[in-house]
Design a protein around this motif. Structure first.
Motif, mmCIF file in Angstrom:
data_model
loop_
_atom_site.group_PDB
_atom_site.id
_atom_site.type_symbol
_atom_site.label_atom_id
_atom_site.label_comp_id
_atom_site.label_asym_id
_atom_site.label_seq_id
_atom_site.Cartn_x
_atom_site.Cartn_y
_atom_site.Cartn_z
ATOM 1 N N TYR A 1 0.845 -1.199 0.000
ATOM 2 C CA TYR A 1 0.000 0.000 0.000
ATOM 3 C C TYR A 1 0.877 1.244 0.000
ATOM 4 C CZ TYR A 1 -3.423 3.495 1.393
ATOM 5 O OH TYR A 1 -4.211 4.621 1.430
ATOM 6 N N ASP A 2 1.929 1.242 0.848
ATOM 7 C CA ASP A 2 2.827 2.401 0.906
ATOM 8 C C ASP A 2 3.487 2.677 -0.437
ATOM 9 O OD1 ASP A 2 2.278 2.863 3.574
ATOM 10 O OD2 ASP A 2 3.940 1.626 4.295
ATOM 11 N N ARG A 3 3.866 1.618 -1.157
ATOM 12 C CA ARG A 3 4.500 1.800 -2.469
ATOM 13 C C ARG A 3 3.533 2.480 -3.439
ATOM 14 N NH1 ARG A 3 6.143 -3.870 -2.284
ATOM 15 N NH2 ARG A 3 8.174 -4.022 -1.282
ATOM 16 N N LEU A 4 2.291 1.978 -3.494
ATOM 17 C CA LEU A 4 1.292 2.559 -4.386
ATOM 18 C C LEU A 4 1.004 4.016 -4.003
ATOM 19 C CD1 LEU A 4 -1.220 -0.439 -4.498
ATOM 20 C CD2 LEU A 4 0.382 0.222 -6.292
ATOM 21 N N PHE A 5 0.911 4.274 -2.703
ATOM 22 C CA PHE A 5 0.623 5.618 -2.216
ATOM 23 C C PHE A 5 1.746 6.587 -2.591
ATOM 24 C CE2 PHE A 5 -1.765 8.486 0.434
ATOM 25 C CZ PHE A 5 -0.823 9.402 0.859
ATOM 26 N N HIS A 6 2.998 6.153 -2.413
ATOM 27 C CA HIS A 6 4.123 7.036 -2.726
ATOM 28 C C HIS A 6 4.263 7.264 -4.233
ATOM 29 C CE1 HIS A 6 5.313 6.359 1.494
ATOM 30 N NE2 HIS A 6 5.825 7.568 1.356
ATOM 31 N N GLU A 7 3.887 6.249 -5.023
ATOM 32 C CA GLU A 7 3.891 6.451 -6.476
ATOM 33 C C GLU A 7 2.881 7.529 -6.858
ATOM 34 O OE1 GLU A 7 3.032 4.096 -10.708
ATOM 35 O OE2 GLU A 7 3.031 2.965 -8.812
ATOM 36 N N LEU A 8 1.679 7.459 -6.280
ATOM 37 C CA LEU A 8 0.659 8.469 -6.548
ATOM 38 C C LEU A 8 1.114 9.843 -6.077
ATOM 39 C CD1 LEU A 8 -2.179 9.321 -7.439
ATOM 40 C CD2 LEU A 8 -3.016 8.596 -5.180
ATOM 41 N N LYS A 9 1.703 9.894 -4.903
ATOM 42 C CA LYS A 9 2.158 11.160 -4.338
ATOM 43 C C LYS A 9 3.196 11.816 -5.248
ATOM 44 C CE LYS A 9 3.270 12.874 0.299
ATOM 45 N NZ LYS A 9 3.703 12.472 1.665
ATOM 46 N N ALA A 10 4.125 10.984 -5.775
ATOM 47 C CA ALA A 10 5.178 11.506 -6.657
ATOM 48 C C ALA A 10 4.584 12.011 -7.968
ATOM 49 C CB ALA A 10 6.211 10.415 -6.930
ATOM 50 N N LEU A 11 3.613 11.268 -8.530
ATOM 51 C CA LEU A 11 2.976 11.701 -9.780
ATOM 52 C C LEU A 11 2.213 13.011 -9.583
ATOM 53 C CD1 LEU A 11 1.653 8.310 -11.213
ATOM 54 C CD2 LEU A 11 3.275 9.857 -12.326
ATOM 55 N N GLU A 12 1.526 13.145 -8.432
ATOM 56 C CA GLU A 12 0.775 14.378 -8.182
ATOM 57 C C GLU A 12 1.711 15.555 -7.939
ATOM 58 O OE1 GLU A 12 -1.970 13.526 -5.058
ATOM 59 O OE2 GLU A 12 -3.453 12.655 -6.414
ATOM 60 N N ALA A 13 2.869 15.267 -7.305
ATOM 61 C CA ALA A 13 3.846 16.340 -7.090
ATOM 62 C C ALA A 13 4.398 16.840 -8.421
ATOM 63 C CB ALA A 13 4.979 15.833 -6.207
ATOM 64 N N ALA A 14 4.556 15.912 -9.378
ATOM 65 C CA ALA A 14 5.071 16.292 -10.699
ATOM 66 C C ALA A 14 3.987 16.925 -11.571
ATOM 67 C CB ALA A 14 5.659 15.064 -11.396
ATOM 68 N N ASN A 15 2.714 16.680 -11.222
ATOM 69 C CA ASN A 15 1.586 17.201 -12.015
ATOM 70 C C ASN A 15 0.555 17.825 -11.080
ATOM 71 O OD1 ASN A 15 2.173 15.864 -14.866
ATOM 72 N ND2 ASN A 15 2.475 14.275 -13.317
ATOM 73 N N PRO A 16 0.896 18.922 -10.382
ATOM 74 C CA PRO A 16 0.017 19.503 -9.350
ATOM 75 C C PRO A 16 -1.362 19.882 -9.876
ATOM 76 C CG PRO A 16 1.793 21.011 -9.940
ATOM 77 C CD PRO A 16 2.130 19.711 -10.568
ATOM 78 N N GLU A 17 -1.476 20.167 -11.187
ATOM 79 C CA GLU A 17 -2.772 20.541 -11.737
ATOM 80 C C GLU A 17 -3.760 19.377 -11.737
ATOM 81 O OE1 GLU A 17 0.025 20.262 -13.321
ATOM 82 O OE2 GLU A 17 -0.236 19.091 -15.141
ATOM 83 N N LEU A 18 -3.237 18.140 -11.538
ATOM 84 C CA LEU A 18 -4.111 16.955 -11.522
ATOM 85 C C LEU A 18 -4.573 16.579 -10.113
ATOM 86 C CD1 LEU A 18 -2.252 14.677 -14.119
ATOM 87 C CD2 LEU A 18 -4.231 16.156 -14.494
ATOM 88 N N VAL A 19 -4.098 17.301 -9.089
ATOM 89 C CA VAL A 19 -4.496 17.003 -7.715
ATOM 90 C C VAL A 19 -5.948 17.439 -7.490
ATOM 91 C CG1 VAL A 19 -4.051 17.441 -5.270
ATOM 92 C CG2 VAL A 19 -2.139 17.254 -6.873
#
Length: 785
Positions: A35-53
């Motif tokens: 779960y932590d791996r999936l969560f951190h992957e999402l967190k990193a993608l949202e950090a790189a694409n803040p307009e998608l948060v």
């Protein structure tokens, strides 16, 4: 951008599903680390694409929606989750952010920075709850839910015994919301699963699931019967400040009757935090409850307020996680191993994966019933759990990842080692003259010692340290001896010659002579050690000691009938039949005869144990015959009326009716109408007379041992003797030596390095002896040291 957006949507949907399974259904399908791996992957993608948060992203909230079966509760102060640290560098980065956020000197590689004070406590693996007190009275309990809205579980939390319904003392705020974790101890979890198995109920994969499932029962009577505990870790809504520090808050809550962690400590700076993490990590497996990391919080409340919050977590706290004890991997195959008793056991062959710092490629599956319970198929994605030195085990199948080509697990019809037939064991339950036969969980190879695997395991057990203790005969050496045809029974060890072993791999002149000397030196075992070495099913060290101490000689142990063996403490009818069947077997008789022929001289033999000899009465004997419908009271009435076994067996109908009601009288007459039953009863009575334990035999004066009835516990490392030796000395004085501390423990012997057992003993106010005092105690009781 499209690829990133699609992946973000996939991750959100998957995490939402896992949140629902974890927080609502209490049935997580993946381990926390995944779960932590999936969560951190999402967190990193949202950090790189803040307009998608978006506001509904799992990174912007905690958990999932409340169960519809419970009333919803809105948290006035959100119950946020914590950020995670997995490496020391993550902790140092957290400390740097805190120091900068408080505008304190950060320092450099050579030091010079300000040291922030942190509270440290274990991160319990349970269910986060909120307890609301109004004017000191508990008025509501709620789960965390999604952090904003939880579930009203007030009726259930009131059943948790260490949650006060009214706060102690005075001075509490008019409104006080206490936050903490409801959890289940390791011992409580084991007891619950054992009870569930007995009643055919659902067992739980781990204590966290057990605690969550228990607390969220719609029927609070079920919750009340579960071994739940609460530990407070902070406060939420409060009408007035309590203290200036987090630890100060917790200490005041403790004074008001709320339990807090015994491991709570103050650390001055990040170096002390890391030292605490390492220390608690080393003691993790000895703790009485499961933890998955350590929580560090800035201790100053004013500093916490200054640092504030991110979207889903406070900036002033972090959870430093331990290496995962659960992991996902693939089941490549299931192989079958053959053990000492012929049990054919399934073993999972896994795609190698690192669990708790160790690479795991195999895991136990226990038996085919466990395979069926898991619904396991070859090719499945499975959750593997490893805790401390415990053998890794498969705890769950991730059904949604099952491939189309998954194959069922089938028990082999022939032994994989010797080709003999494999059959399912039968369980024979005996009570009140009846036998009930059902299928057992174990499959066995019928080849016995003709099966190389069984022979090897039998020899390995025979020579082991707690059995005959023949040094120099490791597993590989035993395998060589069997494979070379030099050993086909334990007795063959004593016929080995120098020329038989000197050319074997790993042996030379010196090691061969040492082995022969060790074999010769093992020829005078104590009776208990010899009985244990024989490998009788269901007879461990403790039962072997009881047999030796009570019956006093190998000859009596070999002859003892099941009805006589059941007079021994902790020996039920099933174990009694196992012991009797072992010694009735012609092959086993030959092995024992061969051992004695080779010069084995069994030590510590003598008279029947005085307490054992004095344990028989006619009424008790009649009860042990398990006559249908006749309990201890009826058996005693028969004894008082007829005075002898012959009198009972030959009684006419009128005399029998004077002693018992009609149904019981009929049952007795029908029982003894069977010639087989009469012969068994007469044989058992004759043996009691032969052994000198008949109710009419002359009794010796029973002198009680000084520690009879007392339970002692050994902890830490003893320097003047091994713990095994210390255990033997205590048992010689009549004490029972247990592995855990409880209120019933009489005394704890604590050597250097004693941990949680010593802590619990001190909490319970038990008597504790260090090794020097223990040695003095033994000398005072005439035990040589």
């Amino acid at each position: 951008m499209t690829a990133a957006k699609n992946r973000i949507l996939e991750l959100r949907a998957e995490l939402d599903q896992h949140n629902y399974r974890y927080h609502v259904l209490d049935e997580p399908s993946i381990p926390d680390i995944e779960y932590d791996r999936l969560f951190h992957e999402l967190k990193a993608l949202e950090a790189a694409n803040p307009e998608l948060v978006t506001s509904d992203s799992p990174t912007q909230r905690v958990g999932s929606a409340a169960l519809s079966a419970f009333t919803q509760v809105r948290h006035e102060v959100p119950m946020l989750s914590l950020g995670n640290a997995f490496e020391e560098t993550d902790m140092r980065e957290f400390d740097r952010r805190v120091t900068e956020g408080l505008d304190l000197p950060v320092g450099d590689l050579f030091g010079g920075g300000a040291a922030v004070e942190y509270s440290c406590e274990p991160k319990l693996d349970g269910l986060a709850v909120s307890l609301l007190y109004q004017d000191g009275v508990l008025v509501r309990g709620a789960t965390r839910g999604d952090g904003t809205t939880g579930e009203d579980i007030s009726v259930n939390v009131r059943t948790v015994r260490n949650i006060p319904l009214k706060l102690h003392g005075t001075g509490w705020p008019a409104t006080l919301e206490v936050r903490g974790e409801v959890f289940m101890s390791k011992a409580g979890f084991e007891r619950l699963n054992a009870t569930q198995l007995e009643v055919g109920g659902k067992t739980f994969a781990n204590p966290r699931n057990a605690a969550a499932g228990s607390l969220r029962q719609l029927d609070s009577k079920i919750t009340a019967n579960r071994p739940l505990e609460f530990c407070c870790y902070g406060i939420g809504q409060v009408s007035a400040d309590i203290a200036e520090t987090h630890i100060g808050n917790l200490q005041q809550l403790k004074a008001w009757g709320l339990p807090i962690s015994h491991e709570l400590k103050l650390a001055n700076g990040i170096a002390e935090c890391l030292a605490y993490y390492r220390d608690i990590g080393e003691r993790r497996n000895a703790l009485p409850y499961e933890i998955d990391g350590v929580v560090f919080k800035v201790n100053s409340i004013a500093a916490q307020r200054e640092l504030g919050f991110r979207a889903r977590e406070p900036r002033w706290a972090i959870a430093h996680k331990f290496p995962a004890m659960e992991e996902l991997t693939e089941l490549l195959d299931v192989e079958f191993q053959v053990g000492r008793t012929g049990a054919v056991t399934p073993v999972a062959r896994l795609k190698p994966v690192k669990v708790a710092g160790v690479t795991v490629a195999n895991a136990t599956l226990h038996n085919m019933d466990e395979v069926a319970r898991l619904g396991l198929m070859i090719g499945d994605t499975v959750i593997i759990r490893r805790a401390g030195d415990v053998i890794p085990q498969v705890v769950q199948v991730v059904l949604e990842r099952r491939p189309d080509n998954a194959r069922p697990v089938k028990i082999p019809e022939q032994c994989p080692v010797c080709g003999s037939h494999v059959e399912r064991t039968q369980l024979v339950k005996r009570s009140k003259g009846r036998e009930t036969i059902s299928e057992g969980a174990v499959y066995r190879c019928v080849g016995r010692l003709a099966c190389g695997a069984q022979l090897k395991q039998a020899i390995i057990h025979f020579v082991s340290r707690r059995a005959m203790d023949i040094e120099g005969l490791g597993d590989k050496s035993v395998e060589q001896l069997v494979d070379e045809g030099l050993v086909s029974s334990p007795a063959d060890l004593y016929a080995l010659k120098f020329e038989d072993i000197v050319d074997l791999e790993g042996f030379a002149e010196v090691s061969s002579n040492k082995l022969l000397s060790a074999i010769e030196g093992s020829k005078k075992p104590g009776l208990a050690r010899f009985i244990y070495a024989l490998g009788i099913p269901d007879v461990g060290e403790e039962t072997a000691k009881v047999l030796a101490r009570s019956l006093g000689s190998l000859e009596r142990v070999q002859r003892a009938l099941p009805q006589v063996l059941t007079y021994l403490p902790d020996v039920g009818l099933e174990v009694a039949h196992e012991i009797h069947s072992f010694f009735e077997d012609a092959h086993n008789q030959q092995v024992i005869a061969d051992l004695l022929k080779h010069g084995l001289q069994i030590q510590d033999q003598g008279d029947l144990g005085a307490e054992f000899a004095a344990s028989t009465t006619l009424g008790g004997f009649l009860d042990k015959l398990h006559i249908p419908s006749v309990g201890p009271g009826g058996a005693q009435k028969l004894a008082e009326k007829f005075g002898s076994l012959q009198g009972v067996m030959s009684a006419d109908w009128l005399d029998m009716r004077q002693a018992l009601p009609e149904k019981q009288a009929n049952s007795v007459r029908e029982f003894f109408a069977s010639e087989e039953n009469r012969q068994l009863a007469e044989a058992a009575e004759k043996q009691l007379a032969d052994f000198g334990m008949h109710w009419q035999s002359e009794k010796k004066v029973v002198e009680g041992l000084p520690l009879a009835g007392q339970t002692w516990v050994l902890t830490g490392s003893l320097e003047l003797m091994s713990r095994d030796v210390a255990k033997d000395k205590l048992e010689s004085l009549g004490a029972k030596v247990a592995g855990s501390v409880s209120a019933k423990t009489h005394c704890v012997v604590a050597g250097p390095g004693a941990g949680s057992k010593l802590t619990k003993a001190n909490e319970l106010g038990l008597k504790v002896l260090d090794e020097e005092a223990f040695v003095g105690f033994l000398k005072d009781h005439g035990v040589p040291v």
